[in-house]
Design a protein around this motif. Structure first.
Motif, PDB file in Angstrom:
ATOM      1  N   ARG A  75      37.606  31.577  35.274  1.00  0.00           N
ATOM      2  CA  ARG A  75      37.585  30.806  36.568  1.00  0.00           C
ATOM      3  C   ARG A  75      38.595  30.841  37.486  1.00  0.00           C
ATOM      4  O   ARG A  75      38.761  30.959  38.784  1.00  0.00           O
ATOM      5  N   TYR A  76      39.780  30.919  36.717  1.00  0.00           N
ATOM      6  CA  TYR A  76      41.324  30.802  37.594  1.00  0.00           C
ATOM      7  C   TYR A  76      41.771  32.315  37.889  1.00  0.00           C
ATOM      8  O   TYR A  76      41.783  33.197  36.977  1.00  0.00           O
ATOM      9  N   GLY A  77      42.239  32.487  39.037  1.00  0.00           N
ATOM     10  CA  GLY A  77      42.786  33.907  39.141  1.00  0.00           C
ATOM     11  C   GLY A  77      41.780  34.697  39.645  1.00  0.00           C
ATOM     12  O   GLY A  77      42.401  36.133  39.910  1.00  0.00           O
ATOM     13  N   VAL A 122      34.829  25.207  46.257  1.00  0.00           N
ATOM     14  CA  VAL A 122      33.455  25.678  46.052  1.00  0.00           C
ATOM     15  C   VAL A 122      33.328  26.415  44.969  1.00  0.00           C
ATOM     16  O   VAL A 122      32.178  26.363  44.164  1.00  0.00           O
ATOM     17  N   TRP A 123      34.371  27.305  44.561  1.00  0.00           N
ATOM     18  CA  TRP A 123      34.150  28.276  43.539  1.00  0.00           C
ATOM     19  C   TRP A 123      34.070  27.371  42.252  1.00  0.00           C
ATOM     20  O   TRP A 123      33.217  27.521  41.212  1.00  0.00           O
ATOM     21  N   LEU A 124      35.040  26.502  42.204  1.00  0.00           N
ATOM     22  CA  LEU A 124      35.106  25.571  40.815  1.00  0.00           C
ATOM     23  C   LEU A 124      33.795  24.742  40.682  1.00  0.00           C
ATOM     24  O   LEU A 124      33.289  24.441  39.533  1.00  0.00           O
ATOM     25  N   ALA A 134      35.081  37.040  43.604  1.00  0.00           N
ATOM     26  CA  ALA A 134      34.807  36.235  42.491  1.00  0.00           C
ATOM     27  C   ALA A 134      33.335  36.048  42.129  1.00  0.00           C
ATOM     28  O   ALA A 134      32.808  36.262  41.310  1.00  0.00           O
ATOM     29  N   VAL A 135      32.597  35.608  43.287  1.00  0.00           N
ATOM     30  CA  VAL A 135      31.157  35.527  42.999  1.00  0.00           C
ATOM     31  C   VAL A 135      30.546  36.858  42.542  1.00  0.00           C
ATOM     32  O   VAL A 135      29.708  36.681  41.821  1.00  0.00           O
TER      33      VAL A 135
END
Length: 74
Positions: free
Chosen positions: A63-65, A48-50, A9-10
């Motif tokens: 943001r999600y999934g 942490v991602w959020l 994701a990052v």
């Protein structure tokens, strides 16, 4: 979210800046730590991602999934 999903994701969201975002940006939502420090301390990668998304104004639709691999097709 698994750590591998967090990493994907990052990388997908921040590209060449991904490493700097994870190691240099301090996030108040996870105790004033960097993303790398927070994950090493046991904070859930999803949290942490959020926190990264909030700090860097990532739109909600991205943001999600994220970070998940597409299912394999037979």
């Amino acid at each position: 979210m698994r750590r591998s999903e967090f990493d994907r994701a990052v990388a997908d969201e921040f590209g060449a800046r991904a490493n700097a975002v994870v190691t240099d940006l301090f996030l108040s939502q996870v105790g004033g730590r960097t993303a790398a420090e927070a994950i090493a301390a046991g904070v859930d990668p999803r949290e942490v991602w959020l926190a990264l998304c909030d700090e860097l104004d990532v739109p909600p639709e991205r943001r999600y999934g994220v970070g998940r691999l597409e299912p394999r097709r037979r």
